[in-house]
Write an enzyme that holds these catalytic residues in place. Structure first.
Site, PDB file in Angstrom:
ATOM      1  CB  CYS A 200      46.314  22.665  76.417  1.00 23.93           C
ATOM      2  SG  CYS A 200      46.433  20.799  76.952  1.00 23.93           S
TER       3      CYS A 200
ATOM      4  CG  HIS B  91      51.171  25.548  74.488  1.00 25.63           C
ATOM      5  ND1 HIS B  91      50.390  25.704  75.619  1.00 25.63           N
ATOM      6  CD2 HIS B  91      51.233  24.117  74.133  1.00 25.63           C
ATOM      7  CE1 HIS B  91      49.818  24.300  75.688  1.00 25.63           C
ATOM      8  NE2 HIS B  91      50.214  23.472  74.653  1.00 25.63           N
TER       9      HIS B  91
ATOM     10  CD  GLU C  15      54.944  27.669  71.727  1.00 24.89           C
ATOM     11  OE1 GLU C  15      54.412  28.708  72.303  1.00 24.89           O
ATOM     12  OE2 GLU C  15      54.993  26.524  72.320  1.00 24.89           O
TER      13      GLU C  15
ATOM     14  CE  LYS D  58      52.115  24.418  79.085  1.00 24.84           C
ATOM     15  NZ  LYS D  58      52.339  25.462  78.453  1.00 24.84           N
TER      16      LYS D  58
ATOM     17  CG  HIS E  38      50.778  20.812  79.950  1.00 23.13           C
ATOM     18  ND1 HIS E  38      49.973  21.866  80.023  1.00 23.13           N
ATOM     19  CD2 HIS E  38      50.219  20.231  78.663  1.00 23.13           C
ATOM     20  CE1 HIS E  38      49.374  22.071  78.974  1.00 23.13           C
ATOM     21  NE2 HIS E  38      49.404  21.116  77.964  1.00 23.13           N
TER      22      HIS E  38
ATOM     23  CG  PHE F 259      44.852  17.010  72.555  1.00 24.78           C
ATOM     24  CD1 PHE F 259      45.998  17.029  72.180  1.00 24.78           C
ATOM     25  CD2 PHE F 259      44.715  15.863  73.380  1.00 24.78           C
ATOM     26  CE1 PHE F 259      47.063  16.444  72.540  1.00 24.78           C
ATOM     27  CE2 PHE F 259      45.779  15.146  73.905  1.00 24.78           C
ATOM     28  CZ  PHE F 259      47.067  15.308  73.324  1.00 24.78           C
TER      29      PHE F 259
END
Length: 423
Positions: free
Chosen positions: A173, A313, A324, A345, A350, A410
Protein backbone atom coordinates in the site's frame (compact mmCIF):
# COMPACT_ATOMS: atom_id res chain seq x y z
CA UNK A 1 21.89 16.79 -10.94
CA UNK A 2 18.89 19.04 -11.58
CA UNK A 3 18.43 21.85 -9.04
CA UNK A 4 15.13 22.95 -10.54
CA UNK A 5 12.02 22.15 -8.46
CA UNK A 6 9.99 19.14 -9.64
CA UNK A 7 6.37 19.92 -10.41
CA UNK A 8 3.17 18.17 -11.45
CA UNK A 9 1.84 19.17 -14.87
CA UNK A 10 -0.84 16.53 -15.47
CA UNK A 11 -3.14 14.30 -13.41
CA UNK A 12 -5.51 11.43 -14.19
CA UNK A 13 -8.05 9.68 -11.96
CA UNK A 14 -9.96 6.41 -12.24
CA UNK A 15 -11.71 5.76 -8.93
CA UNK A 16 -14.83 4.36 -7.27
CA UNK A 17 -16.10 7.97 -7.31
CA UNK A 18 -15.78 8.06 -11.09
CA UNK A 19 -13.19 9.12 -13.62
CA UNK A 20 -11.71 12.54 -14.32
CA UNK A 21 -10.39 15.28 -12.05
CA UNK A 22 -13.39 17.59 -11.97
CA UNK A 23 -16.21 15.12 -11.24
CA UNK A 24 -14.17 13.05 -8.78
CA UNK A 25 -12.97 16.10 -6.84
CA UNK A 26 -16.50 17.51 -6.75
CA UNK A 27 -17.94 14.26 -5.44
CA UNK A 28 -15.12 13.81 -2.93
CA UNK A 29 -15.51 17.29 -1.47
CA UNK A 30 -19.30 16.94 -1.39
CA UNK A 31 -18.89 13.91 0.86
CA UNK A 32 -20.01 11.25 -1.62
CA UNK A 33 -19.15 7.56 -1.22
CA UNK A 34 -18.04 5.24 -3.99
CA UNK A 35 -18.69 2.08 -1.96
CA UNK A 36 -21.47 -0.31 -3.01
CA UNK A 37 -22.52 -3.94 -3.32
CA UNK A 38 -20.27 -6.09 -5.50
CA UNK A 39 -21.99 -7.04 -8.77
CA UNK A 40 -18.96 -8.45 -10.59
CA UNK A 41 -19.22 -12.01 -9.26
CA UNK A 42 -21.54 -14.14 -7.16
CA UNK A 43 -21.41 -12.90 -3.57
CA UNK A 44 -24.13 -15.13 -2.13
CA UNK A 45 -21.59 -17.27 -0.25
CA UNK A 46 -19.02 -14.53 0.28
CA UNK A 47 -18.45 -13.03 3.75
CA UNK A 48 -17.61 -9.64 2.21
CA UNK A 49 -20.18 -8.25 -0.21
CA UNK A 50 -19.08 -4.63 -0.64
CA UNK A 51 -16.25 -2.81 -2.41
CA UNK A 52 -15.37 0.40 -4.18
CA UNK A 53 -15.75 -0.47 -7.87
CA UNK A 54 -14.99 1.87 -10.76
CA UNK A 55 -18.37 2.79 -12.30
CA UNK A 56 -19.10 2.00 -15.94
CA UNK A 57 -20.29 4.67 -18.36
CA UNK A 58 -23.62 2.83 -18.63
CA UNK A 59 -24.22 3.32 -14.90
CA UNK A 60 -22.61 6.75 -14.55
CA UNK A 61 -23.04 8.85 -17.66
CA UNK A 62 -21.17 11.78 -16.10
CA UNK A 63 -17.98 10.12 -14.88
CA UNK A 64 -18.14 6.39 -15.61
CA UNK A 65 -15.37 4.57 -17.45
CA UNK A 66 -16.06 4.26 -21.17
CA UNK A 67 -14.19 0.99 -21.61
CA UNK A 68 -15.10 0.40 -25.25
CA UNK A 69 -14.21 3.98 -26.10
CA UNK A 70 -10.80 3.50 -24.52
CA UNK A 71 -9.80 0.05 -25.81
CA UNK A 72 -11.25 -2.29 -28.42
CA UNK A 73 -13.05 -5.39 -27.21
CA UNK A 74 -10.34 -7.54 -28.77
CA UNK A 75 -7.55 -5.73 -26.90
CA UNK A 76 -9.47 -5.80 -23.61
CA UNK A 77 -9.14 -9.59 -23.60
CA UNK A 78 -5.36 -9.28 -23.61
CA UNK A 79 -5.07 -6.92 -20.65
CA UNK A 80 -5.48 -7.12 -16.90
CA UNK A 81 -8.08 -4.73 -15.52
CA UNK A 82 -5.45 -2.82 -13.54
CA UNK A 83 -3.65 -2.11 -16.82
CA UNK A 84 -6.86 -0.84 -18.38
CA UNK A 85 -7.34 1.53 -15.47
CA UNK A 86 -3.75 2.72 -15.86
CA UNK A 87 -4.29 3.39 -19.56
CA UNK A 88 -7.40 5.44 -18.77
CA UNK A 89 -5.64 7.50 -16.09
CA UNK A 90 -2.56 7.95 -18.29
CA UNK A 91 -4.65 9.38 -21.11
CA UNK A 92 -6.11 12.02 -18.78
CA UNK A 93 -2.77 12.96 -17.24
CA UNK A 94 -0.92 13.19 -20.54
CA UNK A 95 -3.66 15.28 -22.11
CA UNK A 96 -3.55 17.78 -19.24
CA UNK A 97 0.25 17.90 -19.42
CA UNK A 98 0.15 17.95 -23.23
CA UNK A 99 3.01 15.46 -23.40
CA UNK A 100 2.99 13.27 -26.50
CA UNK A 101 6.65 13.25 -27.60
CA UNK A 102 7.45 12.30 -31.16
CA UNK A 103 11.21 12.94 -31.12
CA UNK A 104 13.47 10.07 -30.08
CA UNK A 105 15.35 12.18 -27.54
CA UNK A 106 12.12 13.21 -25.78
CA UNK A 107 10.80 9.66 -25.78
CA UNK A 108 14.07 8.38 -24.33
CA UNK A 109 13.95 10.95 -21.53
CA UNK A 110 10.42 9.97 -20.42
CA UNK A 111 10.15 7.52 -17.52
CA UNK A 112 7.09 5.36 -16.83
CA UNK A 113 6.80 4.19 -13.22
CA UNK A 114 3.41 2.67 -12.35
CA UNK A 115 3.02 0.75 -9.13
CA UNK A 116 0.65 -2.06 -8.22
CA UNK A 117 0.27 -3.99 -5.00
CA UNK A 118 -1.09 -7.18 -6.55
CA UNK A 119 -1.21 -6.60 -10.32
CA UNK A 120 -3.49 -8.84 -12.35
CA UNK A 121 -4.65 -11.02 -9.49
CA UNK A 122 -8.14 -11.72 -10.96
CA UNK A 123 -6.48 -12.88 -14.18
CA UNK A 124 -4.64 -15.54 -12.18
CA UNK A 125 -7.69 -16.76 -10.29
CA UNK A 126 -9.82 -16.87 -13.43
CA UNK A 127 -7.12 -18.79 -15.29
CA UNK A 128 -6.92 -21.29 -12.42
CA UNK A 129 -10.67 -21.83 -12.67
CA UNK A 130 -10.36 -22.38 -16.41
CA UNK A 131 -7.52 -24.85 -15.90
CA UNK A 132 -9.52 -26.88 -13.38
CA UNK A 133 -12.79 -26.81 -15.26
CA UNK A 134 -11.74 -26.92 -18.93
CA UNK A 135 -8.10 -28.03 -19.03
CA UNK A 136 -4.77 -26.50 -19.96
CA UNK A 137 -5.59 -26.20 -23.66
CA UNK A 138 -8.11 -23.48 -22.87
CA UNK A 139 -5.57 -21.22 -21.16
CA UNK A 140 -5.04 -18.00 -23.11
CA UNK A 141 -1.49 -17.10 -24.22
CA UNK A 142 -2.20 -13.66 -22.80
CA UNK A 143 -2.65 -14.87 -19.21
CA UNK A 144 0.94 -14.26 -18.13
CA UNK A 145 1.37 -10.89 -19.92
CA UNK A 146 -1.95 -9.78 -18.40
CA UNK A 147 -1.16 -10.50 -14.75
CA UNK A 148 2.48 -9.37 -14.45
CA UNK A 149 2.59 -6.34 -12.16
CA UNK A 150 4.84 -4.35 -14.51
CA UNK A 151 2.40 -4.60 -17.40
CA UNK A 152 0.55 -1.41 -16.49
CA UNK A 153 3.75 0.56 -16.98
CA UNK A 154 4.76 -1.65 -19.90
CA UNK A 155 1.56 -1.16 -21.86
CA UNK A 156 1.44 2.57 -21.20
CA UNK A 157 5.06 2.87 -22.33
CA UNK A 158 4.31 0.94 -25.52
CA UNK A 159 1.19 2.95 -26.34
CA UNK A 160 2.91 6.32 -26.03
CA UNK A 161 6.43 5.39 -27.09
CA UNK A 162 8.06 6.28 -23.78
CA UNK A 163 11.56 4.80 -24.01
CA UNK A 164 13.11 6.02 -20.77
CA UNK A 165 13.28 4.16 -17.44
CA UNK A 166 10.45 1.70 -16.87
CA UNK A 167 9.43 0.53 -13.42
CA UNK A 168 6.73 -0.94 -11.21
CA UNK A 169 7.15 -0.77 -7.43
CA UNK A 170 5.29 -3.67 -5.80
CA UNK A 171 5.46 -2.50 -2.22
CA UNK A 172 1.91 -3.11 -1.05
CA UNK A 173 0.00 0.00 0.00
CA UNK A 174 3.02 2.30 -0.16
CA UNK A 175 3.68 1.46 -3.80
CA UNK A 176 1.87 4.39 -5.42
CA UNK A 177 3.81 6.96 -3.42
CA UNK A 178 7.07 5.09 -3.94
CA UNK A 179 6.47 5.23 -7.71
CA UNK A 180 6.21 9.01 -7.46
CA UNK A 181 9.34 9.11 -5.31
CA UNK A 182 11.23 6.95 -7.82
CA UNK A 183 10.25 9.30 -10.64
CA UNK A 184 11.23 12.33 -8.56
CA UNK A 185 14.71 10.93 -7.94
CA UNK A 186 15.17 10.03 -11.62
CA UNK A 187 14.42 13.60 -12.64
CA UNK A 188 16.67 15.05 -9.96
CA UNK A 189 19.53 12.75 -11.00
CA UNK A 190 19.10 13.54 -14.69
CA UNK A 191 18.15 9.97 -15.58
CA UNK A 192 14.86 11.28 -16.96
CA UNK A 193 13.48 14.72 -17.79
CA UNK A 194 9.83 13.86 -17.33
CA UNK A 195 7.94 10.92 -15.82
CA UNK A 196 4.48 9.43 -15.72
CA UNK A 197 4.10 8.00 -12.22
CA UNK A 198 1.50 6.65 -9.79
CA UNK A 199 -0.38 3.43 -9.17
CA UNK A 200 -3.05 1.10 -10.55
CA UNK A 201 -4.97 -1.70 -8.86
CA UNK A 202 -7.92 -3.99 -9.62
CA UNK A 203 -8.11 -6.94 -7.27
CA UNK A 204 -11.74 -7.07 -6.16
CA UNK A 205 -11.85 -10.84 -6.53
CA UNK A 206 -13.35 -13.69 -4.47
CA UNK A 207 -9.92 -15.00 -3.42
CA UNK A 208 -8.38 -11.65 -2.54
CA UNK A 209 -11.47 -10.67 -0.59
CA UNK A 210 -11.44 -13.98 1.27
CA UNK A 211 -7.73 -13.60 1.96
CA UNK A 212 -8.03 -10.15 3.48
CA UNK A 213 -11.11 -11.30 5.39
CA UNK A 214 -9.03 -14.13 6.87
CA UNK A 215 -6.66 -11.44 8.15
CA UNK A 216 -9.67 -9.72 9.75
CA UNK A 217 -8.70 -6.64 7.76
CA UNK A 218 -11.97 -5.94 5.93
CA UNK A 219 -15.12 -4.26 7.14
CA UNK A 220 -18.11 -6.58 7.47
CA UNK A 221 -20.69 -3.78 7.36
CA UNK A 222 -22.33 -5.34 4.29
CA UNK A 223 -25.73 -3.82 5.06
CA UNK A 224 -24.47 -0.24 4.96
CA UNK A 225 -21.93 -0.05 2.13
CA UNK A 226 -21.61 3.74 2.00
CA UNK A 227 -20.96 3.90 5.76
CA UNK A 228 -18.58 0.95 6.01
CA UNK A 229 -15.34 2.87 5.49
CA UNK A 230 -15.02 5.03 8.60
CA UNK A 231 -11.42 5.93 9.51
CA UNK A 232 -10.83 7.20 13.04
CA UNK A 233 -14.38 6.35 14.11
CA UNK A 234 -14.71 4.25 17.26
CA UNK A 235 -16.99 1.85 15.33
CA UNK A 236 -14.56 1.20 12.47
CA UNK A 237 -14.04 -2.50 11.82
CA UNK A 238 -11.69 -2.72 8.84
CA UNK A 239 -11.09 -1.31 5.39
CA UNK A 240 -13.18 -1.57 2.24
CA UNK A 241 -11.43 -2.82 -0.89
CA UNK A 242 -11.30 -0.31 -3.73
CA UNK A 243 -9.88 -0.23 -7.25
CA UNK A 244 -8.71 2.26 -9.86
CA UNK A 245 -5.65 4.26 -10.85
CA UNK A 246 -4.08 7.62 -10.16
CA UNK A 247 -1.26 8.85 -12.42
CA UNK A 248 0.59 12.14 -12.60
CA UNK A 249 3.07 13.70 -15.00
CA UNK A 250 6.05 15.20 -13.20
CA UNK A 251 9.01 17.17 -14.54
CA UNK A 252 11.40 19.88 -13.51
CA UNK A 253 9.95 23.36 -13.39
CA UNK A 254 12.57 24.42 -15.91
CA UNK A 255 11.50 21.68 -18.34
CA UNK A 256 7.81 22.50 -17.89
CA UNK A 257 8.29 26.21 -18.55
CA UNK A 258 10.55 25.58 -21.54
CA UNK A 259 7.79 23.68 -23.31
CA UNK A 260 4.94 25.93 -22.21
CA UNK A 261 3.35 23.52 -19.73
CA UNK A 262 1.46 24.81 -16.69
CA UNK A 263 3.01 23.81 -13.34
CA UNK A 264 0.23 22.79 -10.94
CA UNK A 265 1.90 21.80 -7.67
CA UNK A 266 5.49 21.31 -6.52
CA UNK A 267 6.71 17.97 -5.18
CA UNK A 268 8.90 19.36 -2.46
CA UNK A 269 9.67 16.29 -0.36
CA UNK A 270 9.70 12.51 -0.38
CA UNK A 271 10.79 9.96 2.18
CA UNK A 272 10.59 6.21 2.63
CA UNK A 273 11.54 3.78 5.40
CA UNK A 274 11.11 0.26 6.76
CA UNK A 275 9.57 -0.69 10.10
CA UNK A 276 11.63 -3.90 10.38
CA UNK A 277 8.92 -4.99 12.78
CA UNK A 278 6.08 -7.23 11.52
CA UNK A 279 4.68 -8.46 8.19
CA UNK A 280 1.25 -6.82 8.51
CA UNK A 281 1.39 -4.33 11.39
CA UNK A 282 3.68 -1.42 12.08
CA UNK A 283 4.94 -0.62 15.57
CA UNK A 284 2.28 0.89 17.81
CA UNK A 285 4.34 4.04 18.30
CA UNK A 286 4.39 4.77 14.55
CA UNK A 287 8.15 5.25 14.62
CA UNK A 288 8.82 3.68 11.22
CA UNK A 289 6.27 5.89 9.48
CA UNK A 290 7.63 8.92 11.32
CA UNK A 291 11.08 8.25 9.81
CA UNK A 292 9.57 8.43 6.32
CA UNK A 293 7.81 11.71 7.10
CA UNK A 294 10.94 13.23 8.63
CA UNK A 295 12.93 12.24 5.53
CA UNK A 296 10.34 13.99 3.35
CA UNK A 297 10.49 17.10 5.54
CA UNK A 298 14.28 17.11 5.32
CA UNK A 299 14.22 16.91 1.52
CA UNK A 300 11.70 19.75 1.43
CA UNK A 301 13.70 21.84 3.94
CA UNK A 302 10.53 22.19 6.00
CA UNK A 303 9.59 21.56 9.60
CA UNK A 304 6.46 19.78 10.78
CA UNK A 305 4.94 23.14 11.74
CA UNK A 306 4.94 24.12 8.05
CA UNK A 307 2.44 21.38 7.14
CA UNK A 308 -1.10 22.73 6.70
CA UNK A 309 -2.90 19.47 5.88
CA UNK A 310 -2.33 15.72 6.07
CA UNK A 311 -3.98 13.23 3.73
CA UNK A 312 -3.65 10.24 6.01
CA UNK A 313 -3.09 6.65 4.96
CA UNK A 314 -5.80 5.76 7.52
CA UNK A 315 -7.58 2.74 6.08
CA UNK A 316 -10.21 2.29 8.81
CA UNK A 317 -8.51 -0.58 10.61
CA UNK A 318 -8.28 -0.10 14.40
CA UNK A 319 -4.58 -0.96 14.65
CA UNK A 320 -3.47 0.97 11.57
CA UNK A 321 -5.32 4.18 12.40
CA UNK A 322 -3.95 4.12 15.94
CA UNK A 323 -0.37 3.73 14.72
CA UNK A 324 -0.70 6.58 12.24
CA UNK A 325 -2.10 8.86 14.92
CA UNK A 326 0.92 7.94 17.05
CA UNK A 327 3.09 8.98 14.10
CA UNK A 328 1.34 12.33 13.88
CA UNK A 329 1.69 12.90 17.61
CA UNK A 330 5.43 12.27 17.44
CA UNK A 331 5.74 14.75 14.55
CA UNK A 332 3.46 17.57 15.63
CA UNK A 333 3.65 17.21 19.42
CA UNK A 334 1.32 19.51 21.32
CA UNK A 335 0.19 21.12 18.06
CA UNK A 336 -1.22 17.88 16.62
CA UNK A 337 -4.81 19.02 17.12
CA UNK A 338 -4.20 22.14 15.04
CA UNK A 339 -3.18 20.30 11.86
CA UNK A 340 -6.19 19.16 9.80
CA UNK A 341 -6.01 15.46 8.93
CA UNK A 342 -8.46 13.60 6.72
CA UNK A 343 -8.75 10.16 5.17
CA UNK A 344 -10.18 10.16 1.66
CA UNK A 345 -10.39 6.38 1.92
CA UNK A 346 -13.64 7.04 3.74
CA UNK A 347 -15.07 7.87 0.30
CA UNK A 348 -13.11 5.58 -2.02
CA UNK A 349 -12.16 2.58 0.07
CA UNK A 350 -8.57 1.37 0.04
CA UNK A 351 -6.98 1.01 -3.39
CA UNK A 352 -3.88 -0.82 -2.08
CA UNK A 353 -1.03 -0.11 -4.53
CA UNK A 354 -3.06 2.61 -6.27
CA UNK A 355 -3.95 4.40 -3.03
CA UNK A 356 -0.91 6.67 -3.12
CA UNK A 357 -1.61 7.52 -6.75
CA UNK A 358 -5.13 8.81 -6.23
CA UNK A 359 -4.44 10.29 -2.80
CA UNK A 360 -1.44 12.27 -4.03
CA UNK A 361 -3.80 13.80 -6.58
CA UNK A 362 -6.40 14.54 -3.92
CA UNK A 363 -3.63 16.18 -1.89
CA UNK A 364 -2.49 18.21 -4.90
CA UNK A 365 -6.06 19.38 -5.50
CA UNK A 366 -6.33 20.40 -1.84
CA UNK A 367 -3.21 22.53 -2.28
CA UNK A 368 -4.44 24.02 -5.56
CA UNK A 369 -7.95 24.80 -4.34
CA UNK A 370 -7.29 25.57 -0.66
CA UNK A 371 -10.01 23.07 0.15
CA UNK A 372 -9.71 20.11 2.51
CA UNK A 373 -11.61 16.93 1.58
CA UNK A 374 -13.57 15.48 4.50
CA UNK A 375 -13.39 12.26 6.43
CA UNK A 376 -16.94 11.03 5.92
CA UNK A 377 -18.77 8.61 8.23
CA UNK A 378 -16.97 10.09 11.21
CA UNK A 379 -19.80 10.05 13.75
CA UNK A 380 -18.00 9.13 16.99
CA UNK A 381 -14.27 9.80 17.00
CA UNK A 382 -12.20 7.17 18.76
CA UNK A 383 -11.69 8.55 22.28
CA UNK A 384 -7.95 7.97 22.09
CA UNK A 385 -7.68 10.47 19.23
CA UNK A 386 -10.53 12.86 19.95
CA UNK A 387 -8.13 15.81 20.25
CA UNK A 388 -7.22 15.64 16.54
CA UNK A 389 -8.99 17.53 13.74
CA UNK A 390 -10.16 14.96 11.16
CA UNK A 391 -12.21 17.38 9.02
CA UNK A 392 -15.37 15.41 9.83
CA UNK A 393 -18.06 14.94 7.18
CA UNK A 394 -17.76 18.31 5.44
CA UNK A 395 -15.06 19.81 3.26
CA UNK A 396 -13.38 22.90 4.64
CA UNK A 397 -11.94 25.96 2.92
CA UNK A 398 -8.46 26.64 4.28
CA UNK A 399 -5.20 27.86 2.83
CA UNK A 400 -2.82 25.00 2.13
CA UNK A 401 0.78 25.87 1.30
CA UNK A 402 2.29 22.48 2.17
CA UNK A 403 0.48 19.15 2.49
CA UNK A 404 1.61 15.69 3.53
CA UNK A 405 0.37 12.45 1.93
CA UNK A 406 1.17 9.10 3.58
CA UNK A 407 1.20 5.48 2.40
CA UNK A 408 2.11 2.49 4.58
CA UNK A 409 2.09 -1.17 3.56
CA UNK A 410 2.50 -4.82 4.53
CA UNK A 411 6.11 -5.81 5.00
CA UNK A 412 6.74 -2.67 6.99
CA UNK A 413 7.16 -0.24 4.10
CA UNK A 414 6.42 3.46 4.58
CA UNK A 415 6.35 6.33 2.11
CA UNK A 416 5.52 10.01 2.50
CA UNK A 417 5.15 12.82 -0.01
CA UNK A 418 5.01 16.59 0.54
CA UNK A 419 3.23 18.73 -2.05
CA UNK A 420 3.50 22.52 -2.03
CA UNK A 421 2.14 25.57 -3.79
CA UNK A 422 4.27 26.80 -6.67
CA UNK A 423 6.47 29.66 -5.47
Amino acid sequence: MSQSPVVITGMGLVTPLGCGLEPVWRRLTQGASGIGVIDRFDISEQPIKIAGLVPDIADDSTAGLDLDGLISTKEQKKLGLFTIYALAAAEQALQQADWFPAEESEQASTATIIASGIGGFPTITQAQNTLMERGYKRISPFVVPAFLANMASGNVSIKYGFKGPLGAPVTACAAGIQAIGDGLRMIRSGEAQIALVGGAEACVDPLSMAGFHALKALSTKNDEPTKASRPFDQNRDGFVMGEGAGLIVIESLEHALSRGAKPLVQISGYGTSADAHHITSGPADGSGAARAVRAALKMASLSASDINYVNAHATSTPVGDNAEVATLRSLFGDQVGQVPVSSTKSSTGHLLGAAGGIESIFTALAVMNDLLPPTINLENVDEAMADLDFVPNQARAQQVNHALCNGFGFGGVNASLILSKIN
